[in-house]
Motif scaffolding. Structure first.
Motif, short mmCIF file in Angstrom:
data_model
loop_
_atom_site.label_atom_id
_atom_site.label_comp_id
_atom_site.label_asym_id
_atom_site.label_seq_id
_atom_site.Cartn_x
_atom_site.Cartn_y
_atom_site.Cartn_z
N ARG A 49 28.06 33.79 38.35
CA ARG A 49 27.21 33.98 37.17
C ARG A 49 25.77 33.57 37.48
O ARG A 49 24.82 34.24 37.07
CB ARG A 49 27.76 33.16 36.00
N LEU A 52 24.09 36.26 39.25
CA LEU A 52 23.70 37.32 38.32
C LEU A 52 22.40 36.96 37.63
O LEU A 52 21.47 37.77 37.57
CB LEU A 52 24.80 37.58 37.29
N SER A 56 18.93 38.92 38.27
CA SER A 56 18.28 39.67 37.19
C SER A 56 16.82 39.30 37.08
O SER A 56 16.01 40.11 36.62
CB SER A 56 19.01 39.45 35.86
N TYR A 65 24.21 45.52 37.96
CA TYR A 65 24.49 44.68 36.80
C TYR A 65 25.90 44.96 36.26
O TYR A 65 26.66 44.04 35.96
CB TYR A 65 23.45 44.92 35.70
N PHE A 68 28.42 43.41 38.57
CA PHE A 68 28.50 41.97 38.32
C PHE A 68 29.34 41.68 37.08
O PHE A 68 30.21 40.82 37.10
CB PHE A 68 27.09 41.38 38.11
#
Length: 150
Positions: A49, A52, A56, A65, A68
């Motif tokens: 996480r 991610l 981003s 995305y 993920f």
């Protein structure tokens, strides 16, 4: 002798108690392993996480995305399954612990029965010896007072 039957019961109860203790130990180990796997999944999910979130900020494509998110969703599903496994292991451990406690109580009860039986036997023996002593003393007194002409 009455004590021997209790000794056999104690031996059998001790074996059952030890077997229950081994099952309880195995259940406890399985529970610890299951919880450790859950913690590993949680740590891996958090790490992923964070990637991610970090990615981003640099800009990632919609496809990346979505990948993920799909992977995080799979990790969430795996964590739910692992939590269920940990819950089952915890229930099994509680059940095995209760079984061990029951066997331990039986073992201790048989030990107590043996102890009481030995105490009763010791009291019987003490009474028997006291009776012999009393009879001997009575005979000696009789012999002294009646000149031994019985």
């Amino acid at each position: 002798m009455a004590a021997s039957k209790y000794e056999l019961l104690i031996h059998l109860a001790e074996e059952r108690q030890q077997a229950a203790a081994e099952r309880m130990s195995l259940a406890q180990n399985r529970l610890a392993e299951s919880r450790a796997r859950l913690e590993q999944l949680d740590a891996f999910r958090e790490e992923y996480r964070q990637r991610l979130v970090g990615g981003s900020g640099r800009g990632i494509s919609i496809v990346q995305y979505q990948d993920f998110r799909r992977f995080l969703s799979r990790l969430d599903d795996a964590m739910v399954q692992q939590q269920q496994d940990a819950d089952r292991c915890a229930q099994r451990f509680v059940m095995e612990r209760q079984a061990w406690q029951m066997e331990y109580k039986k073992f201790k009860a048989y030990e107590k029965l043996l102890q009481r039986e030995r105490e009763r036997e010791a009291q019987k023996e003490a009474k028997r010896q006291q009776k012999q002593t009393d009879e001997f003393a009575t005979r000696q007194f009789w012999d002294r007072t009646h000149g031994g002409d019985a």
